[in-house]
Design an enzyme around this catalytic site. Structure first.
Site, PDB file in Angstrom:
ATOM      1  CB  VAL A 196     -35.776  30.751  15.774  1.00 41.52           C
ATOM      2  CG1 VAL A 196     -34.716  30.273  16.765  1.00 41.52           C
ATOM      3  CG2 VAL A 196     -36.388  29.564  15.050  1.00 41.52           C
ATOM      4  CD  GLU A 201     -33.383  31.489  22.314  1.00 42.98           C
ATOM      5  OE1 GLU A 201     -33.551  32.607  22.828  1.00 42.98           O
ATOM      6  OE2 GLU A 201     -33.017  31.319  21.150  1.00 42.98           O
ATOM      7  CG  ASP A 243     -55.591  22.547  63.583  1.00 42.83           C
ATOM      8  OD1 ASP A 243     -56.776  22.548  63.950  1.00 42.83           O
ATOM      9  OD2 ASP A 243     -54.689  21.969  64.211  1.00 42.83           O
TER      10      ASP A 243
END
Length: 512
Positions: A196, A201, A243
Site C-alpha cells: 500500500v 497516491e 489544411d
C-alpha cells in the site's frame, strides 16, 4: 473541473454565435427560418453574404459565386450554373450544386434543398470524425504501463518479504509454535502495508494539476482545450497534417506581381492591409513617377464591384486584391470613383471572361476599363502602353506577353489582364462589341492567397522539434507546391494528388 467547465461554456457560446438562418419559399411567401428547420424540397433564396443552409441543386442563377474553401480547400470562388454534372464528379466540379456551410460571395440565385444535416457533404465529414475510434492519450498509455510495472514490482517485493518473514519464523525457529498463526498474520500485514505504501497516491493529483496548468497556459494564447489530457497529447505530436487555405495562408487574395511596359514588378505586403511596396529588381519604385503603373492600378480598381473599408473586403476577393494593391500606392477607390464616376457597366460573364466599366474622366471624355482572362483581353487589344505612350501591339509582343502569363501562372499565380479604351461621347450601345474591341493593353496582374508569416515560423519550430509537417489541400497541385516551398515545407519531392493516392496499394502507401 474549472478548466473543463470554462472550455465547455466557451464552445457553447461559439455555437450560439454561429447559429445560421435561411431564407426559403414556403406557402408561396418568403420566410426566414433557423437553418436547422430546412428540409429537403425547400426552395432556398440566396444572395451575396448568405451561408448555405443545406446541400442544394441550383434552379436559377444570376452570376452566382460561392466560396467553398471550408469544404474543398479551394480559395478561388466557384461559378454556379444550372448545367447537368456527372454523378461521379468530385465536389469541386459540381457547378450545379450548393453545399451546406459554404458562403455566397457574389450574385444571387434559387436552389432546391436536396439533403440536410448529416446527409450533406459537410455532414459526411462530421460523421467520419465522430465515428473515428478514439485512441487513448499518450499520457494515459504511459500511466497504465507505469501502473502495470509498479503493480508487478510491488507484488513481487511483497511476496519476497512475506516469504522471508515466514522463513525467519519457522526455518530459523525464532518463535514458538503456539504463536505461529499470529506470526504469519503479522508477516502478511507487513507485506500488505509495504504494498500500500509503495503506491504513489499523490500521482493523480500531481498529473491533474500539471495538465490544468498546461491548459491554462494555452488558454492565455486563445486555445480552448476540451479535455485536459489534450495538453499533454500536444507534447507527444510527431506529425501535423494541416489544411492550406485560411490556415497556412491568410485566406485573402493578394497581388504579388505586375507585368507592364516589359518590366516585372513585385508587390510586397500580404492580406487586406494596405501596406506594401512596389519593387523592380528589389529596388523600390515611386508609383507617382510611373505613368504606366498609375494607369494600371487606377484601371484595375475602377473596374471592380467590391468594397474595401481599409481593413475588410466585401464582395469578390479577387476584386478586393486589386483595390488593396491600388491602396498600397495611395490610389483609393472611393476617391477614384469621385473623380471618374461610373456611367455604364458590362458585367462579367463566364462565357465572356471579362468585365467592363465605363467612366467619365475629369476632362469630360468617356473611358472604358476592361479586366479579364489574359488570352481574351490580348485577343481584343490592338495597342500596348509603353512608357506612357500607346504603341501598336506587334505579333512578337503579343507572344512575349502570353509567355510571361504562362510563366506567372506556373508559379501558382492567378492571372488577370487589364486594358482600356477611350470612347466617343454620347455612346448609346454599351453592350456593343465596339466598346470591348481595339483595346489598349495595360498589363498583367498575378495574385495568390499568400502564406501567413506566423505559419513559416511555426513550420520552422516544428522541424526543429522533429515534427513532420504535411499540407493537405483541395487547391491546384502547382499552387500547393508554390505555397509549400515558400513555407519551407517541401523538403522532398513527394506531392500526391487525390487520384494518385486512390491508385496506391497499401504497400506503396506505407513506403511513401
Amino acid at each position: 473541473f474549472v478548466q473543463d467547465y470554462r472550455s465547455e461554456k466557451a464552445i457553447e457560446a461559439m455555437k450560439k454565435l454561429t447559429a445560421p438562418k435561411a431564407r426559403v419559399l414556403r406557402d408561396g411567401g418568403e420566410v426566414i427560418i433557423p437553418a436547422r428547420e430546412v428540409v429537403p424540397g425547400d426552395i432556398l433564396l440566396l444572395e451575396a453574404g448568405d451561408r448555405v443552409a443545406a446541400d442544394a441543386r441550383v434552379l436559377e442563377v444570376v452570376e452566382l459565386k460561392t466560396d467553398e474553401a471550408l469544404l474543398t480547400g479551394e480559395s478561388t470562388q466557384v461559378d454556379k450554373d444550372t448545367s447537368i454534372a456527372d454523378q461521379k464528379a468530385p465536389i469541386s466540379d459540381r457547378k450545379n450544386s450548393l453545399f451546406m456551410a459554404t458562403h455566397v460571395t457574389y450574385g444571387r440565385g434559387k436552389a432546391v434543398a436536396t439533403s440536410t444535416g448529416m446527409n450533406t457533404e459537410f455532414g459526411k465529414i462530421a460523421e467520419l470524425v465522430q465515428t473515428m475510434e478514439e485512441e487513448e492519450s499518450p499520457l494515459k498509455q504511459k500511466l497504465e504501463r507505469f501502473a502495470k510495472k509498479l503493480g508487478i514490482i510491488i507484488v513481487f517485493v511483497s511476496a519476497v518479504i512475506f516469504a522471508l518473514e515466514v522463513y525467519e519464523l519457522y526455518v530459523l525457529e525464532i518463535l514458538h509454535a503456539p504463536e505461529a498463526l499470529k506470526n504469519i498474520l503479522g508477516a502478511f500485514e507487513t507485506a500488505v502495508a509495504l504494498a500500500v505504501s509503495a503506491v504513489p497516491e499523490g500521482l493523480p493529483a500531481v498529473v491533474t494539476v500539471s495538465l490544468a496548468l498546461g491548459a491554462r497556459e494555452l488558454a492565455k494564447r486563445n486555445a480552448i482545450i476540451r479535455r485536459l489530457s489534450s495538453a499533454e497529447t500536444l507534447g507527444a505530436t510527431t506529425v501535423i497534417c494541416s489544411d492550406k487555405t485560411g490556415t497556412l495562408t491568410k485566406g485573402e487574395m493578394t497581388v504579388r506581381k505586375l507585368y507592364l511596359s516589359g518590366k516585372m514588378i513585385d508587390v510586397t505586403g500580404v492580406g487586406y492591409e494596405p501596406k506594401g511596396e512596389f519593387l523592380e529588381n528589389s529596388a523600390p519604385i515611386s508609383v507617382k513617377e510611373s505613368q504606366d503603373l498609375t494607369l494600371l492600378l487606377r484601371a484595375s480598381t475602377l473596374c471592380t464591384n467590391a468594397h474595401y473599408d481599409g481593413k475588410n473586403v466585401i464582395g469578390d476577393t479577387t476584386e478586393g486584391a486589386l483595390i488593396v494593391a491600388a491602396a498600397k500606392a495611395g490610389i483609393i477607390k472611393t476617391d477614384m470613383e469621385a473623380s471618374y464616376p461610373r456611367v455604364h457597366e458590362v458585367p462579367f460573364a463566364s462565357e465572356r471572361k471579362r468585365m467592363t466599366t465605363i467612366h467619365k474622366a475629369p476632362e469630360g471624355k468617356l473611358v472604358a476599363y476592361v479586366k479579364g482572362a489574359p488570352e481574351t483581353i490580348l485577343e481584343r487589344s490592338t495597342h500596348i502602353i509603353k512608357n506612357g505612350q500607346a504603341k501598336k501591339l506587334s505579333a512578337t509582343e503579343r507572344k512575349i506577353v502570353l509567355e510571361i502569363n504562362e510563366k506567372m501562372a506556373s508559379d501558382a499565380l492567378r492571372m488577370l489582364a487589364v486594358a482600356y479604351k477611350e470612347l466617343p461621347n454620347g455612346l448609346e450601345k454599351v453592350g456593343d462589341e465596339s466598346v470591348e474591341s481595339g483595346l489598349t493593353f495595360l498589363g498583367l496582374i498575378g495574385m495568390m492567397d499568400p502564406p501567413r508569416e506566423e505559419a513559416k515560423e511555426a513550420n520552422l519550430k516544428c522541424q526543429q522539434a522533429g515534427i513532420k509537417t504535411v499540407m493537405i489541400t483541395g487547391d491546384h497541385k502547382l499552387t500547393a507546391i508554390a505555397i509549400a516551398k515558400e513555407l519551407g515545407m517541401l523538403r522532398s519531392e513527394t506531392v500526391l494528388t487525390g487520384v494518385e493516392l486512390d491508385n496506391l496499394n497499401d504497400v506503396d502507401f506505407e513506403k511513401i
